[in-house]
Design a protein around this motif. Sequence first.
Motif, short mmCIF file in Angstrom:
data_model
loop_
_atom_site.label_atom_id
_atom_site.label_comp_id
_atom_site.label_asym_id
_atom_site.label_seq_id
_atom_site.Cartn_x
_atom_site.Cartn_y
_atom_site.Cartn_z
N TYR A 97 -11.04 4.13 44.71
CA TYR A 97 -11.18 5.40 44.01
C TYR A 97 -11.11 6.56 45.00
CZ TYR A 97 -13.01 2.36 40.33
OH TYR A 97 -13.16 1.38 39.39
N ASP A 98 -10.71 7.70 44.48
CA ASP A 98 -10.68 8.91 45.31
C ASP A 98 -12.09 9.23 45.81
OD1 ASP A 98 -7.96 9.26 44.88
OD2 ASP A 98 -8.26 10.61 43.18
N PHE A 99 -12.18 9.64 47.06
CA PHE A 99 -13.47 10.05 47.58
C PHE A 99 -13.27 11.18 48.60
CE2 PHE A 99 -12.29 7.75 51.36
CZ PHE A 99 -13.07 8.26 52.37
N LYS A 100 -14.36 11.86 48.87
CA LYS A 100 -14.41 12.81 49.97
C LYS A 100 -15.79 12.71 50.59
CE LYS A 100 -15.38 16.61 46.73
NZ LYS A 100 -14.94 17.93 46.22
N VAL A 101 -15.87 12.93 51.88
CA VAL A 101 -17.15 12.81 52.58
C VAL A 101 -17.32 14.00 53.51
CG1 VAL A 101 -16.14 11.39 54.42
CG2 VAL A 101 -18.59 11.35 54.04
N LYS A 102 -18.55 14.48 53.57
CA LYS A 102 -18.90 15.50 54.56
C LYS A 102 -20.03 14.95 55.40
CE LYS A 102 -21.77 18.01 51.17
NZ LYS A 102 -21.98 19.32 50.49
N SER A 103 -19.91 15.13 56.71
CA SER A 103 -20.89 14.59 57.64
C SER A 103 -21.29 15.66 58.65
CB SER A 103 -20.32 13.38 58.39
OG SER A 103 -19.93 12.37 57.49
N PHE A 104 -22.52 15.58 59.09
CA PHE A 104 -23.03 16.50 60.09
C PHE A 104 -23.73 15.68 61.17
CE2 PHE A 104 -26.08 19.37 62.01
CZ PHE A 104 -25.36 20.55 62.15
N TYR A 105 -23.37 15.93 62.43
CA TYR A 105 -23.87 15.14 63.55
C TYR A 105 -24.64 16.01 64.54
CZ TYR A 105 -20.75 11.50 61.92
OH TYR A 105 -20.13 10.55 61.14
N ASN A 106 -25.76 15.50 64.99
CA ASN A 106 -26.49 16.05 66.12
C ASN A 106 -26.34 15.04 67.26
OD1 ASN A 106 -28.42 16.65 68.09
ND2 ASN A 106 -29.95 17.33 66.62
N LEU A 107 -25.44 15.31 68.20
CA LEU A 107 -25.09 14.32 69.21
C LEU A 107 -26.19 14.15 70.24
CD1 LEU A 107 -21.30 15.08 69.72
CD2 LEU A 107 -22.44 13.68 68.00
N LYS A 108 -26.91 15.22 70.52
CA LYS A 108 -27.95 15.12 71.54
C LYS A 108 -29.05 14.17 71.09
CE LYS A 108 -28.76 18.12 74.51
NZ LYS A 108 -29.03 19.34 75.29
N ASN A 109 -29.39 14.20 69.82
CA ASN A 109 -30.45 13.34 69.32
C ASN A 109 -29.90 12.09 68.63
OD1 ASN A 109 -33.27 13.49 69.61
ND2 ASN A 109 -33.53 13.75 67.41
N GLU A 110 -28.56 11.93 68.65
CA GLU A 110 -27.87 10.78 68.06
C GLU A 110 -28.27 10.59 66.60
OE1 GLU A 110 -27.29 7.35 70.53
OE2 GLU A 110 -28.11 8.38 72.27
N GLU A 111 -28.13 11.67 65.84
CA GLU A 111 -28.49 11.66 64.42
C GLU A 111 -27.30 12.13 63.59
OE1 GLU A 111 -33.21 12.85 64.83
OE2 GLU A 111 -31.74 14.43 64.51
N PHE A 112 -27.29 11.70 62.32
CA PHE A 112 -26.25 12.22 61.43
C PHE A 112 -26.68 12.04 59.98
CE2 PHE A 112 -25.06 7.78 61.12
CZ PHE A 112 -24.37 7.66 59.91
N VAL A 113 -26.01 12.79 59.13
CA VAL A 113 -26.16 12.65 57.69
C VAL A 113 -24.78 12.75 57.07
CG1 VAL A 113 -26.67 15.11 57.45
CG2 VAL A 113 -27.24 13.57 55.59
N SER A 114 -24.49 11.89 56.09
CA SER A 114 -23.21 11.92 55.38
C SER A 114 -23.45 11.88 53.89
CB SER A 114 -22.33 10.72 55.76
OG SER A 114 -21.83 10.84 57.07
N GLU A 115 -22.63 12.63 53.16
CA GLU A 115 -22.66 12.59 51.70
C GLU A 115 -21.25 12.26 51.21
OE1 GLU A 115 -24.66 15.52 48.63
OE2 GLU A 115 -22.61 16.16 49.00
N TRP A 116 -21.11 11.12 50.53
CA TRP A 116 -19.84 10.65 50.01
C TRP A 116 -19.81 10.89 48.50
CZ3 TRP A 116 -16.73 7.07 53.19
CH2 TRP A 116 -17.30 6.83 54.46
N PHE A 117 -18.75 11.53 48.04
CA PHE A 117 -18.54 11.73 46.60
C PHE A 117 -17.37 10.85 46.19
CE2 PHE A 117 -16.69 13.58 42.84
CZ PHE A 117 -17.77 14.03 42.10
N ILE A 118 -17.63 9.86 45.32
CA ILE A 118 -16.62 8.89 44.91
C ILE A 118 -16.28 9.15 43.45
CG2 ILE A 118 -16.08 6.44 44.66
CD1 ILE A 118 -18.60 6.30 46.82
N ASP A 119 -15.06 9.57 43.21
CA ASP A 119 -14.62 10.04 41.89
C ASP A 119 -13.90 8.90 41.18
OD1 ASP A 119 -13.96 11.52 39.72
OD2 ASP A 119 -12.55 12.85 40.74
N GLU A 120 -14.65 8.16 40.34
CA GLU A 120 -14.05 7.01 39.66
C GLU A 120 -13.05 7.45 38.59
OE1 GLU A 120 -15.63 3.09 37.21
OE2 GLU A 120 -16.86 3.99 38.79
N ASN A 121 -13.40 8.48 37.84
CA ASN A 121 -12.52 9.08 36.86
C ASN A 121 -13.08 10.46 36.53
OD1 ASN A 121 -14.56 8.67 34.83
ND2 ASN A 121 -13.87 6.53 34.71
N ARG A 122 -12.61 11.07 35.49
CA ARG A 122 -13.05 12.42 35.18
C ARG A 122 -14.49 12.48 34.67
NH1 ARG A 122 -7.83 15.31 32.22
NH2 ARG A 122 -6.39 15.09 33.99
#
Length: 275
Positions: A97-122
Amino acid sequence: MLKKIFILLLLLIISFSLYTVLANIYLDRQYKQDVSSMQRRYTLSDNITIPNPNSISIPSSLRRYIQLSIPDRNNLSTYVNLNYSGKFRKDKYGEMYDFKVKSFYNLKNEEFVSEWFIDENRIIFDKLREVSIGENQIYEFKYLGVKNEREVYGQAARNFLGSRMIIDAVYFPYYYLSSENIDYKYMSNNRTLLELDTDTGKINFVLEFNDDGLLSTITSGKFSFDGNSVSLKASYNDYIDYKNYYLPGSITVEIENNFDKYILYEANLDSVVYR
């Protein structure tokens, strides 16, 4: 009768539309809170430092790639926003399925957060939330953005999230040198071994580079994820010249889960911002 049915359907559509909006607002709020939590730990001017990327102590293949791919090597960013989109497979035998993801990384503290939006249909959409901040290790797959279809927390999620960060670090490869949890070793002129130190032991990653010195694949050893034996393989293609350094324009990630191997997602780079 038909009028009543029409009104009922209309009310259902309006209710679901309102639900969708509220679910997205709630999850976006979670994402922003996680990003704010990371940013509070360091200021945006607190840049990261790495060993000299020209040092002969760094395996030659990794050294060449970092020389090609470090953005502004005199002022390396602590924070990175990474966004890509493409096709995602929710189930190993299911369609993509179509998807898009946005991620934010803090490299010094080796941390991250990601949000994936998976569009199965309308109508149907799902969201995947990945969080690795301090002791919070979270993998949540949410049906319709709210109902948890899969929940993996704590140590059971840590190895998978650490592996995901190594896969995405192709877009900020100085992380391979700056991390206190990563050791690197020479394998051959076009291969480097990374060892990720975790609470349950080391996970090995083999980085393979092409003749131009660009990273072509990362393959992990097996590790435990939610009681399963899992390994990942990321393939990178379509390199682009991005402000005088090189980044892959496309990424494909395969997963092997208890001997079942399939493509988890394939995507194209939408944007990357270094801060």
